[in-house]
Design an enzyme around this catalytic site. Structure first.
Site, mmCIF file in Angstrom:
data_model
loop_
_atom_site.group_PDB
_atom_site.id
_atom_site.type_symbol
_atom_site.label_atom_id
_atom_site.label_comp_id
_atom_site.label_asym_id
_atom_site.label_seq_id
_atom_site.Cartn_x
_atom_site.Cartn_y
_atom_site.Cartn_z
ATOM 1 N N ASP A 177 27.587 69.542 49.325
ATOM 2 C CA ASP A 177 28.791 70.185 49.878
ATOM 3 C C ASP A 177 28.577 70.746 51.280
ATOM 4 O OD1 ASP A 177 30.135 69.839 47.305
ATOM 5 O OD2 ASP A 177 28.869 71.490 46.615
ATOM 6 N N GLU A 178 27.691 70.110 52.049
ATOM 7 C CA GLU A 178 27.371 70.624 53.382
ATOM 8 C C GLU A 178 28.328 70.143 54.467
ATOM 9 O OE1 GLU A 178 23.504 69.653 51.143
ATOM 10 O OE2 GLU A 178 25.321 68.568 51.697
ATOM 11 N N GLY A 179 29.167 69.182 54.148
ATOM 12 C CA GLY A 179 30.056 68.605 55.165
ATOM 13 C C GLY A 179 29.597 67.239 55.632
ATOM 14 N N LYS A 180 28.833 66.537 54.778
ATOM 15 C CA LYS A 180 28.322 65.200 55.150
ATOM 16 C C LYS A 180 29.446 64.236 55.451
ATOM 17 C CE LYS A 180 26.107 64.737 51.276
ATOM 18 N NZ LYS A 180 26.387 66.091 50.738
ATOM 19 N N ALA A 218 30.373 62.837 43.584
ATOM 20 C CA ALA A 218 30.357 63.276 44.986
ATOM 21 C C ALA A 218 31.782 63.531 45.463
ATOM 22 C CB ALA A 218 29.694 62.217 45.851
ATOM 23 N N GLY A 219 31.918 64.455 46.391
ATOM 24 C CA GLY A 219 33.219 64.724 46.989
ATOM 25 C C GLY A 219 33.069 64.942 48.479
ATOM 26 N N THR A 240 35.026 65.390 51.986
ATOM 27 C CA THR A 240 36.338 65.702 52.547
ATOM 28 C C THR A 240 36.355 65.437 54.046
ATOM 29 O OG1 THR A 240 36.650 67.427 50.890
ATOM 30 C CG2 THR A 240 38.094 67.485 52.809
ATOM 31 N N THR A 268 28.937 67.578 36.125
ATOM 32 C CA THR A 268 30.363 67.357 36.402
ATOM 33 C C THR A 268 31.048 66.601 35.277
ATOM 34 O OG1 THR A 268 29.879 65.300 37.592
ATOM 35 C CG2 THR A 268 29.998 67.330 38.898
ATOM 36 N N ARG A 285 16.448 50.736 31.154
ATOM 37 C CA ARG A 285 16.675 49.297 31.308
ATOM 38 C C ARG A 285 17.735 48.750 30.358
ATOM 39 N NH1 ARG A 285 10.407 49.216 31.028
ATOM 40 N NH2 ARG A 285 11.108 51.039 29.872
ATOM 41 N N LEU A 330 29.880 76.860 61.018
ATOM 42 C CA LEU A 330 29.422 78.000 61.817
ATOM 43 C C LEU A 330 30.570 78.971 62.087
ATOM 44 C CD1 LEU A 330 27.024 79.271 63.352
ATOM 45 C CD2 LEU A 330 27.704 77.920 65.355
#
Length: 407
Positions: free
Chosen positions: A12-15, A38-39, A41, A127, A141, A310
């Site tokens: 959730d860091e903004g990738k 994954a999400g 935005t 999730t 396998r 920031l």
């Protein structure tokens, strides 16, 4: 040029925003791990897109995107996502491809995922999307890949709802199926952006095990999940927020105390929109953990950092960041593997003066107020890694580069 983008925290860091931003100079974007858990935005011209399995570069009409071999694909969720893109004017057809080595998630995996977590003595906080089950089947396998969809002997193993589900999506998946290794070799002279999922601290090997994801969210996963060798990766960037968040259970030494720091937590959560894109769950919030960030830099050979959110601190008189842990009276500056030690860790905080200025209008590093620059420079010195890109808002254009990774 081949650039890898990973999360340098607990996801959730903004990738998604950063991949979208850098994708302008890429020809192809490849997602290498995770699944519908994954999400990512992205906000473009005030319009928000929430992506889960489709790589973030899809919003550029001239880019082709690939879902890598390290992913676990939920066909139903994938085609719903593609339909959402189409309804929003994004023509994806002929631009989205899936590695023939990627694994598939069957519908029953979702309930199995929830049931398994509920029975754990220490629940992970999954999730419930079937991710862990799909990766478990892969490791045992017993999973099914796109390459297996026209293998009659393998398909004969499935019956009932499984067979009905696979038959429903089989032809469409085969149309999108490619040999990703062959494609990466074919495109070896082009700019390719590799997009990770979750974050370094959720990696199955280097994260806070057992409270981790089931896939390789580390930088090395870009090679294993995309059919190329590590020597073919030119640069690795890690995305991190100016503070810390986490979803689900597991240690988080810098988490805000709900009693004494509840007001600060609410402010950061609301201002930073810290609610899961996939689950809607409120994220746990805390001070920036520089001990964990430095660990992520070292374990992933990060060439540079990307700082996001920031601007969340714009209105604050003072901010703090963790520079060490106090574990049962002992000061620790390296990130421990032991969960008991992590749970006992109390953050040693360093204070920084706030800047009381709106950063969203800053167009360069020099435009930032002095106190914001000092905060960034301390992070660089502590981690030994330069901050090459800075985001000061949700929009694509609220980003500026100090060092262009494509050059």
């Amino acid at each position: 040029m081949k650039i890898v983008i990973i999360g340098a925290q607990w996801g959730d860091e903004g990738k998604g925003k950063i991949v979208d931003y850098l994708a302008e100079d890429a020809k192809y974007v490849v997602r290498y791990a995770g699944g519908p858990n994954a999400g990512h935005t992205i906000v473009v011209d005030g319009k928000q897109f929430a992506l889960h399995q489709v790589p973030s570069g899809i919003l550029y009409s001239d880019k082709k995107v690939f879902l890598g071999a390290g992913m676990v694909i939920d066909p139903e969720a994938l085609f719903n996502e593609l339909e959402m893109l189409k309804e929003n004017g994004i023509n994806w057809e002929g631009r989205v491809f899936i590695s023939d080595r990627a694994q598939l998630i069957l519908p029953r995996y979702r309930q199995m995922d929830k049931d398994r977590d509920a029975k754990r003595k220490r629940p992970i906080g999954t999730t419930g999307r079937g991710i862990g089950i799909a990766y478990s089947e892969k490791a045992q396998r017993d999973g099914i890949r796109l390459a297996d969809l026209d293998w009659a002997e393998k398909m004969a193993e499935f019956d009932g709802e499984d067979k009905e589900y696979l038959d429903k999506y089989k032809d469409r998946l085969i149309e999108m199926r490619v040999d990703l290794t062959a494609k990466m070799w074919e495109f070896r002279k082009d700019n390719i952006l590799f997009e990770g999922a979750q974050g370094a601290m959720l990696d199955i090997d280097s994260g806070t095990y057992p409270y981790v994801s089931s896939g390789a969210s580390c930088a090395a996963g870009a090679a294993t999940g995309c059919g190329i060798g590590p020597h073919d990766l030119d640069k690795i960037l890690g995305v991190f927020k100016a503070y810390q968040t986490r979803v689900g259970n597991g240690p988080m030494p810098t988490e805000f105390n709900s009693t004494s720091e509840g007001e600060l937590c609410d402010y950061v959560r609301k201002t930073g929109r810290e609610f899961g894109v996939t689950t809607g769950r409120a994220r746990r919030c805390g001070y920036l953990d520089l001990v964990a960030l430095r660990y992520a830099c070292r374990t992933n050979s990060l060439d540079g950092l990307v700082l996001t959110h920031l601007d969340i601190y714009d209105a604050m008189d003072e901010i703090e960041a963790c520079v060490a842990y106090d574990i049962n009276g002992k000061i620790v500056t390296d990130f421990p593997a032991n969960v008991d030690a992590m749970n006992a860790a109390k953050p040693t905080l360093k204070k920084f003066k706030g800047w009381k200025t709106e950063l969203k209008n800053c167009k360069s590093y020099d435009d930032l107020p002095k106190n914001a620059r000092e905060y960034i420079e301390f992070i660089e010195d502590f981690t030994g890694t330069p901050v090459d890109i800075i985001s000061v808002g949700y929009e694509r254009n609220q980003t500026f580069i100090r060092k262009n990774p494509w050059k």
